[in-house]
Motif scaffolding. Sequence first.
Motif, PDB file in Angstrom:
ATOM      1  N   PHE A 165      46.484  38.250  31.649  1.00  0.00           N
ATOM      2  CA  PHE A 165      45.468  38.440  32.683  1.00  0.00           C
ATOM      3  C   PHE A 165      46.076  39.034  33.953  1.00  0.00           C
ATOM      4  CE2 PHE A 165      43.879  35.040  29.943  1.00  0.00           C
ATOM      5  CZ  PHE A 165      42.650  35.581  29.584  1.00  0.00           C
ATOM      6  N   LEU A 166      47.304  38.662  34.258  1.00  0.00           N
ATOM      7  CA  LEU A 166      47.968  39.227  35.431  1.00  0.00           C
ATOM      8  C   LEU A 166      48.296  40.703  35.210  1.00  0.00           C
ATOM      9  CD1 LEU A 166      48.770  38.356  38.216  1.00  0.00           C
ATOM     10  CD2 LEU A 166      50.973  37.591  37.317  1.00  0.00           C
ATOM     11  N   ARG A 167      48.696  41.058  33.990  1.00  0.00           N
ATOM     12  CA  ARG A 167      48.960  42.459  33.677  1.00  0.00           C
ATOM     13  C   ARG A 167      47.685  43.295  33.783  1.00  0.00           C
ATOM     14  NH1 ARG A 167      52.120  40.208  29.383  1.00  0.00           N
ATOM     15  NH2 ARG A 167      50.548  40.875  27.841  1.00  0.00           N
ATOM     16  N   VAL A 168      46.570  42.728  33.321  1.00  0.00           N
ATOM     17  CA  VAL A 168      45.285  43.420  33.431  1.00  0.00           C
ATOM     18  C   VAL A 168      44.914  43.623  34.898  1.00  0.00           C
ATOM     19  CG1 VAL A 168      42.794  43.218  33.008  1.00  0.00           C
ATOM     20  CG2 VAL A 168      44.419  42.639  31.194  1.00  0.00           C
ATOM     21  N   GLU A 169      45.134  42.603  35.716  1.00  0.00           N
ATOM     22  CA  GLU A 169      44.834  42.705  37.148  1.00  0.00           C
ATOM     23  C   GLU A 169      45.670  43.802  37.807  1.00  0.00           C
ATOM     24  OE1 GLU A 169      45.496  40.032  41.192  1.00  0.00           O
ATOM     25  OE2 GLU A 169      45.483  39.042  39.229  1.00  0.00           O
ATOM     26  N   ILE A 170      46.960  43.867  37.456  1.00  0.00           N
ATOM     27  CA  ILE A 170      47.846  44.897  38.023  1.00  0.00           C
ATOM     28  C   ILE A 170      47.391  46.294  37.586  1.00  0.00           C
ATOM     29  CG2 ILE A 170      50.180  45.855  37.868  1.00  0.00           C
ATOM     30  CD1 ILE A 170      51.229  42.983  37.873  1.00  0.00           C
ATOM     31  N   ASP A 171      47.057  46.456  36.291  1.00  0.00           N
ATOM     32  CA  ASP A 171      46.625  47.761  35.794  1.00  0.00           C
ATOM     33  C   ASP A 171      45.331  48.209  36.464  1.00  0.00           C
ATOM     34  OD1 ASP A 171      48.811  47.881  34.140  1.00  0.00           O
ATOM     35  OD2 ASP A 171      47.762  47.082  32.388  1.00  0.00           O
ATOM     36  N   ARG A 172      44.419  47.258  36.712  1.00  0.00           N
ATOM     37  CA  ARG A 172      43.166  47.584  37.386  1.00  0.00           C
ATOM     38  C   ARG A 172      43.430  48.031  38.828  1.00  0.00           C
ATOM     39  NH1 ARG A 172      40.863  42.855  37.166  1.00  0.00           N
ATOM     40  NH2 ARG A 172      40.129  43.130  35.039  1.00  0.00           N
ATOM     41  N   TYR A 173      44.375  47.379  39.483  1.00  0.00           N
ATOM     42  CA  TYR A 173      44.722  47.731  40.859  1.00  0.00           C
ATOM     43  C   TYR A 173      45.383  49.111  40.933  1.00  0.00           C
ATOM     44  CZ  TYR A 173      47.537  47.643  45.155  1.00  0.00           C
ATOM     45  OH  TYR A 173      48.142  47.964  46.345  1.00  0.00           O
ATOM     46  N   LEU A 174      46.259  49.411  39.956  1.00  0.00           N
ATOM     47  CA  LEU A 174      46.999  50.672  39.979  1.00  0.00           C
ATOM     48  C   LEU A 174      46.157  51.880  39.564  1.00  0.00           C
ATOM     49  CD1 LEU A 174      50.370  49.487  38.390  1.00  0.00           C
ATOM     50  CD2 LEU A 174      49.972  50.082  40.784  1.00  0.00           C
ATOM     51  N   LYS A 175      45.047  51.626  38.894  1.00  0.00           N
ATOM     52  CA  LYS A 175      44.222  52.721  38.399  1.00  0.00           C
ATOM     53  C   LYS A 175      43.748  53.641  39.533  1.00  0.00           C
ATOM     54  CE  LYS A 175      41.651  51.620  34.996  1.00  0.00           C
ATOM     55  NZ  LYS A 175      40.539  51.040  34.166  1.00  0.00           N
ATOM     56  N   ASN A 176      43.551  53.064  40.713  1.00  0.00           N
ATOM     57  CA  ASN A 176      43.049  53.842  41.851  1.00  0.00           C
ATOM     58  C   ASN A 176      44.159  54.399  42.737  1.00  0.00           C
ATOM     59  OD1 ASN A 176      40.359  53.220  41.121  1.00  0.00           O
ATOM     60  ND2 ASN A 176      40.554  51.223  42.122  1.00  0.00           N
ATOM     61  N   HIS A 177      45.423  54.161  42.347  1.00  0.00           N
ATOM     62  CA  HIS A 177      46.554  54.595  43.179  1.00  0.00           C
ATOM     63  C   HIS A 177      47.593  55.273  42.285  1.00  0.00           C
ATOM     64  CE1 HIS A 177      44.639  52.098  46.175  1.00  0.00           C
ATOM     65  NE2 HIS A 177      44.817  51.021  45.423  1.00  0.00           N
ATOM     66  N   PRO A 178      47.432  56.570  42.013  1.00  0.00           N
ATOM     67  CA  PRO A 178      48.295  57.285  41.051  1.00  0.00           C
ATOM     68  C   PRO A 178      49.777  57.259  41.409  1.00  0.00           C
ATOM     69  CG  PRO A 178      46.375  58.600  41.651  1.00  0.00           C
ATOM     70  CD  PRO A 178      46.377  57.423  42.568  1.00  0.00           C
ATOM     71  N   LYS A 179      50.126  57.464  42.684  1.00  0.00           N
ATOM     72  CA  LYS A 179      51.543  57.488  43.065  1.00  0.00           C
ATOM     73  C   LYS A 179      52.192  56.129  42.840  1.00  0.00           C
ATOM     74  CE  LYS A 179      54.709  58.264  46.926  1.00  0.00           C
ATOM     75  NZ  LYS A 179      54.861  58.679  48.337  1.00  0.00           N
ATOM     76  N   LEU A 180      51.521  55.081  43.286  1.00  0.00           N
ATOM     77  CA  LEU A 180      52.058  53.738  43.101  1.00  0.00           C
ATOM     78  C   LEU A 180      52.146  53.395  41.620  1.00  0.00           C
ATOM     79  CD1 LEU A 180      53.022  51.183  44.526  1.00  0.00           C
ATOM     80  CD2 LEU A 180      50.653  50.406  44.650  1.00  0.00           C
ATOM     81  N   ASN A 181      51.170  53.852  40.857  1.00  0.00           N
ATOM     82  CA  ASN A 181      51.168  53.616  39.420  1.00  0.00           C
ATOM     83  C   ASN A 181      52.381  54.262  38.753  1.00  0.00           C
ATOM     84  OD1 ASN A 181      50.041  52.821  36.842  1.00  0.00           O
ATOM     85  ND2 ASN A 181      49.495  54.960  36.575  1.00  0.00           N
ATOM     86  N   GLU A 182      52.708  55.496  39.155  1.00  0.00           N
ATOM     87  CA  GLU A 182      53.853  56.181  38.557  1.00  0.00           C
ATOM     88  C   GLU A 182      55.166  55.498  38.923  1.00  0.00           C
ATOM     89  OE1 GLU A 182      56.038  60.569  38.316  1.00  0.00           O
ATOM     90  OE2 GLU A 182      54.030  60.382  39.179  1.00  0.00           O
ATOM     91  N   LEU A 183      55.299  55.082  40.179  1.00  0.00           N
ATOM     92  CA  LEU A 183      56.508  54.373  40.593  1.00  0.00           C
ATOM     93  C   LEU A 183      56.670  53.074  39.807  1.00  0.00           C
ATOM     94  CD1 LEU A 183      56.323  54.833  44.473  1.00  0.00           C
ATOM     95  CD2 LEU A 183      57.961  55.894  42.914  1.00  0.00           C
TER      96      LEU A 183
END
Length: 284
Positions: A165-183
């Motif tokens: 559930f924590l991984r899902v929460e992180i993925d949902r948060y990163l979906k709207n922030h491409p640069k942070l997601n790539e890092l």
Amino acid sequence: MTDLATVSRFYNVSHGFTYQAYYEQVGIKLREHKSRNHWPEVLGIDEHFFRRKNRITEFCTVFTDLKKRKMFEMAHGKDFKSLTEQISELKGREHVKVVVIDMSSTYKSFAKKFFPNTVIVADKFHVLRLLTPSIMKAGKDIHGHRQELSTRRKLLCNRTNLDYFLRVEIDRYLKNHPKLNELYRWKEKLFEFYRIKGFSRAYRAFEKLTYEMSHSNLEEVQRLLRTLKRWKHEVLRYFEKGYTNAFTERMNGTAKLVQRRAFGYKSFKNYRLRTLSACLFKTF
């Protein structure tokens, strides 16, 4: 008795006399200990803050025996000249086979010159933290304040240690922030890299990782790539030798506790004696 001030009051003697007697006895005990020891085969080197004087920050360098898990020595400063002046009298530096350091060019140069028969290992935990400042900064740039700070801190954790559930929460948060997601994904690839077993597999994985990084458009990733290429041999030696500086960081933590308990030290000589006594003889 818990401290030297209590000893002074109990025996009705001056603080100066109590402190002088204490540090003389600690010095004698440490000299006896040093005479029975030489430089260890596996050495850990790291620094910590000592004091700020005349707007200049001073550091202390800690040397530990990683094989026997013991504090070995401490010196004032971190440059080659300061270190060699303080520790050149210690015998047996030719016995040092492995030196573990953080990714400091100063310590790398010192280890190569001072220990002729050694190989250098880059500390695993410092490599894994290379992207931490970039991830925190990218999160701050998104929000501009401390909002979502708890989520950003979760990004620094090893993903395999988080529940579903924590991984899902992180993925949902990163979906709207491409640069942070790539890092974040590059940070996870570093964790995956260190889960590899064996030098040959690690070598191939390192080549693949750096090749993939070369196609990234982020400056932070390109900076990480340059660092990894510059420290390639030291990073890969971890998979051959298997040593980290975790114990050295623990000794740094003890040194900081000694500082905090004394509300800081003016004299490095007394600070060194007190810290080595605390680490070697469990007097803290």
